[in-house]
Write a protein that holds these residues in place. Structure first.
Motif, mmCIF file in Angstrom:
data_model
loop_
_atom_site.group_PDB
_atom_site.id
_atom_site.type_symbol
_atom_site.label_atom_id
_atom_site.label_comp_id
_atom_site.label_asym_id
_atom_site.label_seq_id
_atom_site.Cartn_x
_atom_site.Cartn_y
_atom_site.Cartn_z
ATOM 1 N N TYR A 334 0.850 -1.192 0.000
ATOM 2 C CA TYR A 334 0.000 0.000 0.000
ATOM 3 C C TYR A 334 0.884 1.240 0.000
ATOM 4 C CZ TYR A 334 -3.828 3.128 1.291
ATOM 5 O OH TYR A 334 -4.770 4.129 1.316
ATOM 6 N N VAL A 335 0.623 2.141 -0.960
ATOM 7 C CA VAL A 335 1.392 3.380 -1.084
ATOM 8 C C VAL A 335 0.561 4.513 -0.498
ATOM 9 C CG1 VAL A 335 2.633 4.925 -2.634
ATOM 10 C CG2 VAL A 335 2.463 2.484 -3.174
ATOM 11 N N GLN A 336 1.044 5.081 0.585
ATOM 12 C CA GLN A 336 0.266 6.072 1.325
ATOM 13 C C GLN A 336 -0.086 7.286 0.463
ATOM 14 O OE1 GLN A 336 2.200 7.748 4.826
ATOM 15 N NE2 GLN A 336 0.250 7.725 5.906
ATOM 16 N N GLU A 337 0.894 7.815 -0.290
ATOM 17 C CA GLU A 337 0.637 9.015 -1.088
ATOM 18 C C GLU A 337 -0.391 8.770 -2.192
ATOM 19 O OE1 GLU A 337 4.460 9.467 0.968
ATOM 20 O OE2 GLU A 337 3.580 7.866 -0.257
ATOM 21 N N ARG A 338 -0.418 7.541 -2.719
ATOM 22 C CA ARG A 338 -1.381 7.227 -3.785
ATOM 23 C C ARG A 338 -2.721 6.742 -3.238
ATOM 24 N NH1 ARG A 338 1.941 3.299 -7.923
ATOM 25 N NH2 ARG A 338 4.059 3.947 -7.356
ATOM 26 N N ALA A 339 -2.712 6.326 -1.953
ATOM 27 C CA ALA A 339 -3.900 5.729 -1.338
ATOM 28 C C ALA A 339 -4.375 4.517 -2.134
ATOM 29 C CB ALA A 339 -5.031 6.751 -1.195
ATOM 30 N N GLY A 350 10.971 7.973 -2.395
ATOM 31 C CA GLY A 350 10.276 8.936 -1.546
ATOM 32 C C GLY A 350 8.853 8.565 -1.193
ATOM 33 N N GLU A 351 8.290 7.553 -1.883
ATOM 34 C CA GLU A 351 6.919 7.148 -1.559
ATOM 35 C C GLU A 351 6.911 6.322 -0.269
ATOM 36 O OE1 GLU A 351 4.145 6.952 -5.416
ATOM 37 O OE2 GLU A 351 5.601 5.306 -5.318
ATOM 38 N N THR A 352 5.838 6.467 0.497
ATOM 39 C CA THR A 352 5.710 5.782 1.784
ATOM 40 C C THR A 352 4.944 4.482 1.598
ATOM 41 O OG1 THR A 352 5.645 7.930 2.891
ATOM 42 C CG2 THR A 352 4.949 6.000 4.174
ATOM 43 N N TRP A 374 -7.283 0.134 5.185
ATOM 44 C CA TRP A 374 -6.506 0.010 3.950
ATOM 45 C C TRP A 374 -5.943 -1.389 3.793
ATOM 46 C CZ3 TRP A 374 -1.625 -1.674 4.621
ATOM 47 C CH2 TRP A 374 -0.944 -1.345 5.805
#
Length: 573
Positions: A334-339, A350-352, A374
């Motif tokens: 799961y990529v937090q910035e992309r949801a 840099g993606e979480t 999520w």
């Protein structure tokens, strides 16, 4: 037996005899030597009979077995990576003459099939483990079963199936290969991607399977194994309820859920190849192979038995002859910035990344902590919490083992009182002497009888654990294999806390109020543990206590603290 030409997946072997022959065959089978099938053999027979194991026409004979172990092929060169064998006791095999027939029965004595015995041999199971699993490490679930639980003699030959073993659970989801193919035909599905799982499915699995179906431009078969999986896995009843909740989140008329009564071997790459063949036999055109497919975890060296993408590499090497295409997938995160979810190899710098491992999910369930939406759907978590409450509400077993006079009974009784004081769950003491009197009075002290006594204790303890109680067991339990079997029985339902009372034998002899050691030293008491019969010291118990210079209260406090650290009881209970 017949072979059907099907529009999906090629030839499908069907080992069931014609309806008009069944009554006569049942009558004839009743006169034959009968073998009561083990749980694994029941699974294998079902998938042999209904064609899921096509092109097999029975349990492997010796030539096929040796070829499969060595080369992943039947003797005629057909690709087949996993031995499917019928193991029986030496005593049973010795009763069979040449050209024998054997009636194969379920646990209730119902005759399901006849085996026409063509081969009988004693395999080298260590060699089989090395060839098939690549290891002889008993931490591998497949190796542990093969070496410790399988019977010593293999029978091979053609199977004539009389009737299918009955299933009373989820009947609407238990579809044979023929029925799955018919469903595909009815809906006009021509491209179908199958997904194998032995675990509950969460949002990452939904995303993975949905993407795989898009890549293959195919419909989707969710095809979980509900036979034998890895010891400690979540029971299939809970898992299937979770699958039924999850299936509602797929687009309508795109996905079929069907259950596969497969006894998994946890064989990593070979197992992935096997799973692909089985799904081809169900009419699928594509099969998802993910990261560490059918992996059994780590070995004694702390390293995984197989590389994360070994299974994908092996399936890819056999693509041309498999008859089913692989859809390889990396882990979904799961990529937090992309949801949203994305494959692990598509994450930008840099993606979480957020992820919850299976271990972390179990921790959250055991401790009653929230699980974020999520990660999975609330209705799925509700199902998991129903059957997997917080650990301090679960049943568990404390299993004392040690020499006679080591202090097992004393500590077991003291622990019983402490746990009854807490009053959080029912507590049952299964002391060795008490069990011998009431449950195993007919047993002697041979190795076979000692193991049987320990197995009976384990069965009772597993039932107590399953129903939310606490079982305290205090046999000598001198043999490692019997203790492993008890651990497996209990671990299906709750924690097994092996406690080795490691008091030296000279101290045990000094305490010998019954004079048993003296009788054993004089040769008047045969097969006495520690004197004339071995005690196999536990290698890695949860707790080890030497009572030579420690008071019972202090020893019990150590046990209580261990139970608290495991979350089984609360410090303030």
């Amino acid at each position: 037996m017949s072979q059907l030409i099907a529009p999906h997946g090629g030839r499908l072997v069907d080992l069931f005899v014609a309806a008009g022959e069944r009554e006569a065959l049942k009558h004839a089978a009743a006169q034959l030597p009968a073998w009561d099938l083990t749980p694994r053999q029941l699974c294998d027979l079902e998938l042999l009979a209904n064609g899921a194991f096509s092109p097999l026409e029975g349990f492997l004979g010796r030539a096929d077995y040796e070829s499969v172990c060595r080369d992943m092929r039947l003797a005629d060169g057909t690709l087949w990576p996993m031995p499917v064998t019928l193991d029986v006791s030496r005593e049973f095999a010795d009763k069979l003459g040449d050209g024998a027939q054997v009636a194969l029965r379920d646990p209730e004595g119902v005759i399901l099939a006849i085996l026409d015995v063509a081969d009988r041999w004693e395999p080298d199971r260590q060699a089989e483990a090395r060839d098939v699993f690549g290891t002889t490490d008993r931490l591998h679930a497949g190796v542990a079963y093969l070496v410790d639980r399988a019977n010593p003699i293999y029978l091979g030959g053609r199977v004539r199936a009389i009737e299918a073993a009955p299933h009373y659970d989820f009947r609407h989801l238990r579809l044979s290969p023929r029925e799955v193919r018919a469903h595909f035909d009815k809906l006009g599905w021509r491209r179908i991607v199958a997904f194998q799982t032995r675990n509950p499915m969460h949002r990452a699995h939904l995303e993975l399977t949905f993407r795989a179906a898009q890549i293959a431009e195919a419909n989707l078969l969710i095809h979980p194994s509900v036979g034998m999986t890895k010891p400690g896995d979540i029971d299939h009843y809970t898992r299937v309820r979770c699958y039924e909740k999850l299936i509602a989140h797929y687009p309508e008329q795109t996905t079929l859920l069907s259950l596969l009564h497969l006894a998994m071997r946890m064989g990593g790459p070979r197992e992935a190849l096997w799973h692909a063949i089985i799904r081809k036999n169900h009419g699928c055109s594509h099969f998802i192979v993910g990261r560490d497919h059918a992996g059994p975890g780590n070995g004694a060296d702390g390293k995984p038995f197989y590389g994360p993408y070994d299974a994908q590499e092996l399936v890819a090497r056999h693509h041309d002859e498999l008859g089913i295409a692989m859809v390889p997938f990396q882990e979904m995160v799961y990529v937090q910035e992309r949801a949203q979810y994305a494959p692990a190899d598509e994450i930008a710098p840099g993606e979480t990344v957020l992820n919850i491992s299976g271990t972390e999910l179990r921790r959250r369930l055991h401790e009653g902590l929230d699980v974020p939406e999520w990660f999975t759907y609330p209705e799925v978590i509700d199902e998991l919490r129903r059957t997997h409450p917080a650990r301090h509400k679960q049943g568990f077993t404390v299993f004392f083992t040690g020499l006679s006079g080591a202090g097992k009974s004393t500590l077991a009784n003291a622990l019983l009182v402490r746990l009854l004081e807490l009053g959080t769950r029912p507590v049952t003491l299964l002391d060795g002497d008490i069990v011998r009197k009431h449950l195993s009075s007919e047993l002697g002290f041979s190795k076979e009888h000692r193991n049987l006594n320990v197995q009976r204790i384990g069965f009772v303890a597993s039932e107590i654990t399953k129903n939310g109680g606490i079982a305290i067991c205090a046999p000598i339990a001198p043999y490692a294999q019997a203790r492993r079997e008890v651990r497996e029985m209990v671990s299906q339902y709750g924690l097994f806390v092996e406690t080795h009372i490691a008091t030296p034998i000279d101290v045990c002899e000094q305490r010998d109020r019954k004079g048993l050691y003296a009788l054993a030293r004089a040769g008047k008491l045969k097969e006495f543990t520690g004197v004339s019969d071995p005690y196999e010291v536990p290698e890695s118990p949860e707790l080890r206590i030497d009572t030579s210079d420690i008071a019972p209260d202090e020893a019990v406090q150590r046990i209580v603290l261990k139970l608290e650290s495991l979350g089984l009881i609360r410090p303030r209970d």
